[in-house]
Structures are given as C-alpha cells and as structure tokens.
Design a protein around this motif. Structure first.
Motif, PDB file in Angstrom:
ATOM      1  N   GLY A  85       0.813  -1.207   0.000  1.00 23.45           N
ATOM      2  CA  GLY A  85       0.000   0.000   0.000  1.00 23.45           C
ATOM      3  C   GLY A  85       0.844   1.252   0.000  1.00 23.45           C
ATOM      4  O   GLY A  85       0.515   2.248  -0.665  1.00 23.45           O
ATOM      5  N   ARG A  86       1.951   1.205   0.749  1.00 23.39           N
ATOM      6  CA  ARG A  86       2.882   2.331   0.748  1.00 23.39           C
ATOM      7  C   ARG A  86       3.461   2.553  -0.650  1.00 23.39           C
ATOM      8  O   ARG A  86       3.519   3.690  -1.147  1.00 23.39           O
ATOM      9  N   LEU A  87       3.902   1.472  -1.286  1.00 21.75           N
ATOM     10  CA  LEU A  87       4.476   1.596  -2.629  1.00 21.75           C
ATOM     11  C   LEU A  87       3.456   2.162  -3.609  1.00 21.75           C
ATOM     12  O   LEU A  87       3.797   2.969  -4.489  1.00 21.75           O
ATOM     13  N   ASN A  88       2.211   1.764  -3.470  1.00 17.14           N
ATOM     14  CA  ASN A  88       1.162   2.282  -4.340  1.00 17.14           C
ATOM     15  C   ASN A  88       0.981   3.785  -4.128  1.00 17.14           C
ATOM     16  O   ASN A  88       0.834   4.557  -5.096  1.00 17.14           O
TER      17      ASN A  88
ATOM     18  N   HIS B 103      -4.222   4.938   0.336  1.00 15.84           N
ATOM     19  CA  HIS B 103      -3.392   5.034   1.533  1.00 15.84           C
ATOM     20  C   HIS B 103      -2.932   6.469   1.731  1.00 15.84           C
ATOM     21  O   HIS B 103      -2.879   7.244   0.778  1.00 15.84           O
ATOM     22  N   ALA B 104      -2.567   6.797   2.972  1.00 16.72           N
ATOM     23  CA  ALA B 104      -1.825   8.032   3.221  1.00 16.72           C
ATOM     24  C   ALA B 104      -0.421   7.878   2.645  1.00 16.72           C
ATOM     25  O   ALA B 104      -0.015   6.787   2.240  1.00 16.72           O
ATOM     26  N   ALA B 105       0.338   8.960   2.617  1.00 12.41           N
ATOM     27  CA  ALA B 105       1.653   8.944   1.970  1.00 12.41           C
ATOM     28  C   ALA B 105       2.609   7.969   2.650  1.00 12.41           C
ATOM     29  O   ALA B 105       3.403   7.300   1.998  1.00 12.41           O
TER      30      ALA B 105
ATOM     31  N   ALA C 261       5.684  15.248   0.979  1.00 12.07           N
ATOM     32  CA  ALA C 261       6.068  16.557   0.433  1.00 12.07           C
ATOM     33  C   ALA C 261       5.908  16.582  -1.078  1.00 12.07           C
ATOM     34  O   ALA C 261       5.441  17.577  -1.651  1.00 12.07           O
ATOM     35  N   LEU C 262       6.270  15.483  -1.736  1.00  8.74           N
ATOM     36  CA  LEU C 262       6.167  15.420  -3.189  1.00  8.74           C
ATOM     37  C   LEU C 262       4.718  15.472  -3.642  1.00  8.74           C
ATOM     38  O   LEU C 262       4.368  16.213  -4.578  1.00  8.74           O
TER      39      LEU C 262
ATOM     40  N   LEU D 199       6.639   7.142   7.260  1.00  5.60           N
ATOM     41  CA  LEU D 199       5.558   7.723   8.050  1.00  5.60           C
ATOM     42  C   LEU D 199       5.165   9.097   7.510  1.00  5.60           C
ATOM     43  O   LEU D 199       6.002   9.830   6.990  1.00  5.60           O
ATOM     44  N   SER D 200       3.895   9.438   7.670  1.00  8.36           N
ATOM     45  CA  SER D 200       3.384  10.750   7.226  1.00  8.36           C
ATOM     46  C   SER D 200       3.563  11.769   8.351  1.00  8.36           C
ATOM     47  O   SER D 200       2.603  12.187   8.999  1.00  8.36           O
TER      48      SER D 200
END
Length: 435
Positions: A275-278, A315-317, A324-325, A384-385
């Motif tokens: 999910g993070r990679l997505n 997902h969150a970042a 930031a991106l 982490l966000s």
C-alpha cells in the motif's frame, strides 16, 4: 484530577510567559509535543490550552524589551521558503475545503516554530528546550517501556490518541529521536542517581520503541545507534556495550515480534508495504502532472483513481518525502530536502568549530546528538506521514540558537565573519607619539 492538574500547570505558568516570551515558547513546545491534556478524561481534553499559550506568548513578545529578532540564517530562510511555497500550493489544492482546514493547522505549527526561533537564544533557553522535549516524550517512553515489560512484549505500545504520535509507528520514531537527547542530558547531571535514572529512561524508551512493533523504528534505531557509535570517543567500549545489550533486548521480545520484523525483507507479501508503494507511485505521478502538487489532504479515492497503479488501494503517503512530493510537488520536496541538509550542515559546523574548546563542549555534544536524532527521523520518516510533526522543526530552532551562541563565544558573527573590535582612542592629555 488529571484535568485539574494540567489546567493548574498551564495557568500557573502564564505569568512567567507574560514576563518573558521564551517561557511561552517552551510552554508551547510542552503542550504541543506531550499533549498532556490527552491524559485526562474530562474538560481538559478539549480545552484550548494551545490557543491561550500562543496568545500569551505573542503578547509577551510584543511588550518585551529583549531583542527578539528573527534570525536570518540559511535554516530559518529555508523554512520561510517552505512556508511560502505551502501558501502558494494551497489555493490550487485538489480538495480545497479539506486543504484549507489542514492548512490552518500546519500554519499554527510553522508560525509558533518561527516564534520559537526568535525567543530561544541563550544557552539556558536551549537547555530548557531540550529538557522540555525529553520530559514530554520521555514520559511516554518510560510508560511504554514498563508496559512492554509487564506484557512480555506481547501487546503493542501506542501513543496519545488524536496526536501526531498517536500511532504505534509514530510514537516509536519519536522515542528513537528522544534517546540521543537523553544521552546528552545524562552527562551534565550532577548526581550519580540522576544519571542512572536517565539511563533507565533511555532503556525503557528503547523497549517501548521495540514494543510498538514498528519496523521503520527498528531501521531508524539501527541507523541512529551506528551514527552515535561513530561519534563516540570510546568506540571499543561502545561496541562491546551494543553487542551485549542489543541481543538481550531482542531476545526479550516474543516470537510474534520477530515474525513481524522478518517481513522487512519480504515486503511483497505484506499488504501494508505494498500500500505504501502504491501511494508513493501515486505521489510521483501526481507531481509530474501538477507543478504545485495536490495540496493538503489529497488522499482520496479520486486522486488514486487518477494517478495510482492500483486505484482501489487508497493510503496516506506514509513517507515524509513522498508526502512533500504529493502535496507540494517537486519544488516543495526540494525545499524540504534543502532545509534538512542545511540543518545538518549547521550542526556539523557547530561540532567542528567547538572541537577542542572545553567551554563549548556542551554545544558540540548537543549538536552531534541532534544529528543522531535527525538521522533517526530521516530513516524512520521515510515510512511515516510526519512532514508537519513539530519536533524536527524545534530541533532546527535549537541548532540556530546554538550556532549563534557559538559564534558569539568565539567572537564571530553568525555568518562567519570576525567581529572587528574598536581601536582605542588616543588620550588627548598625552603627547602625540610618532605616526
């Protein structure tokens, strides 16, 4: 009872805040980092303590006779540039209503950080700032460490609900960053029992970080310990201590903890990692399409439908860099990375300039430990966000104040130029000598 205790502490401190704005900055750090009102169950949980402290601090700053000027340094100017860019990206946000709500929260943090940079100047203020951070986060470290021991590591440690560090991963990273600051303070404590108590707090904070089951925190603590070992003057003794204590801590944790950490190398089979990679792919694609990014609060199904490889996996970042991106584009990411690099460079300059000077040993040690904290944040924050978490910005304020103090102590201006001392005027009562 807890609600009354926190309320009494805040209002008892307001006269000191009105007397000197530096105390207001420190009280703001305490209330924003520790969030002590979240430990109550009544009216204190929603009482506007932060607002009252901020207003009192600004009033104190307005009437103060101290020279509370904003420091014009590379770090502070880079932070101003980041804030300015956020003000440009927000009007073009993909979801304006949610973005403006988040914008208001972020600007409060950034605004009070800029105030903190103005009021924290003296060495005593810097020391107090470090103590406030250690007490605020060390409370949860000691509490979480005891909980980990009592549960045998079978239950996860969580942070205060509704805060930046409410999640298990976020709390773990906060504790990892606090350990170097504890190490710095420990060496200045006058009594042996105090040093032992601080050492116990460090151990409990490390156990709490492990008890959070955070894989990112494990990577962060490894990176931080390697850096601290590299900076240590007693590398052999430090290596022996690490070899002795680290395996004991890991053996204490149950098998389920080990199984959780083993998934670091097998991220393809972990839904959270995928999910993070997505989300990271989404951030990159969005930034390529929109110069100013998507603005605050963009993690919605529509965004992922437009830019993510897997539109259904929202997902969150889960990364300060991709956050930031996604929210502020490549320009915002560039400014943020520049801000981190300038802070690191300023700390390195402090260490270098203070080397061999006993009177500035405190600044060299603190700058090195702040570097260790930033190493932990740079590694753990990659998962982490926490782009707007205030503690790294408070450490930047400490670095700015330290560099000014070091420059003053060495007889130089913050920019590095030597201060020219005035030449003595000739006494008119004495005969003129040869010219």
């Amino acid at each position: 009872m807890r609600d009354l205790f926190v309320t009494l502490l805040v209002f008892a401190g307001l006269p000191y805040v009105l007397k000197r704005p530096a105390y207001g900055g420190l009280m703001w750090v305490w209330i924003s980092v520790m969030n002590p009102h979240t430990q109550g169950w009544g009216f204190a949980t929603t009482f506007p303590f932060a607002y009252i402290i901020a207003v009192a601090t600004l009033l104190s700053l307005a009437k103060s006779r101290e020279r509370n000027r904003f420091p014009l340094t590379p770090v502070s100017l880079a932070l101003l540039a980041l804030v300015f860019w956020m003000n440009l990206t927000t009007p073009f946000a993909m979801f304006p209503n949610a973005a403006w709500n988040q914008y208001a929260k972020v600007m409060k943090i950034m605004g009070m950080t800029l105030v903190l940079m103005m009021v924290v100047r003296e060495r005593a203020d810097i020391q107090r700032l470090v103590w406030v951070l250690v007490i605020s986060l060390g409370f949860y470290g000691a509490k979480g460490g005891i909980f980990t021991i009592r549960s045998g590591g079978n239950d996860r440690v969580w942070g205060p609900v509704g805060t930046f560090i409410g999640g298990n991963n976020e709390l773990a990273l906060a504790l990892v960053m606090t350990i170097p600051l504890m190490y710095y303070l420990m060496h200045d404590l006058p009594r042996r029992w105090m040093r032992h108590a601080m050492l116990a707090a460090m151990a409990l904070s490390a156990l709490a970080a492990l008890g959070s089951y955070s894989r990112g925190a494990l990577l962060a603590i490894v990176a931080m310990l390697l850096f601290m070992w590299g900076k240590s003057r007693h590398k052999l003794a430090g290596a022996a201590l690490l070899v002795l204590l680290v395996p004991l801590a890991l053996l204490f944790m149950p098998d389920q903890w080990g199984a959780r950490m083993d998934t670091i190398g097998d991220y393809q089979a972990d839904s959270s990692a995928m999910g993070r990679l997505n989300a990271w792919h989404m951030a990159f694609n969005l930034a390529k399409d929109r110069l100013m990014g998507g603005g605050f609060a963009l993690y919605e199904p529509l965004t992922f439908a437009l830019y993510a490889p897997n539109p259904a996996d929202v997902h969150a970042a889960h990364s300060i860099y991709f956050q930031a991106l996604a929210e502020h584009g490549f320009v915002g990411l560039g400014i943020y990375l520049l801000l981190g690099w300038l802070t690191w460079r300023s700390a390195a300059v402090i260490v270098r300039r203070c080397r061999g000077r006993a009177e500035l040993d405190w600044a060299a040690r603190l700058a090195a430990m702040i570097q260790a904290s930033l190493i932990g944040f740079a590694v753990g924050g990659a998962f982490l966000s926490l782009l707007y978490w205030d503690v790294p910005y408070y450490l930047m304020a400490a670095v700015i104040a330290m560099r000014a103090q070091v420059a003053l102590q060495l007889g130089a201006e913050p920019g590095g130029a030597r201060r020219r001392l005035p030449l003595p005027r000739p006494d008119a009562s004495l005969p003129a000598g040869p010219r």
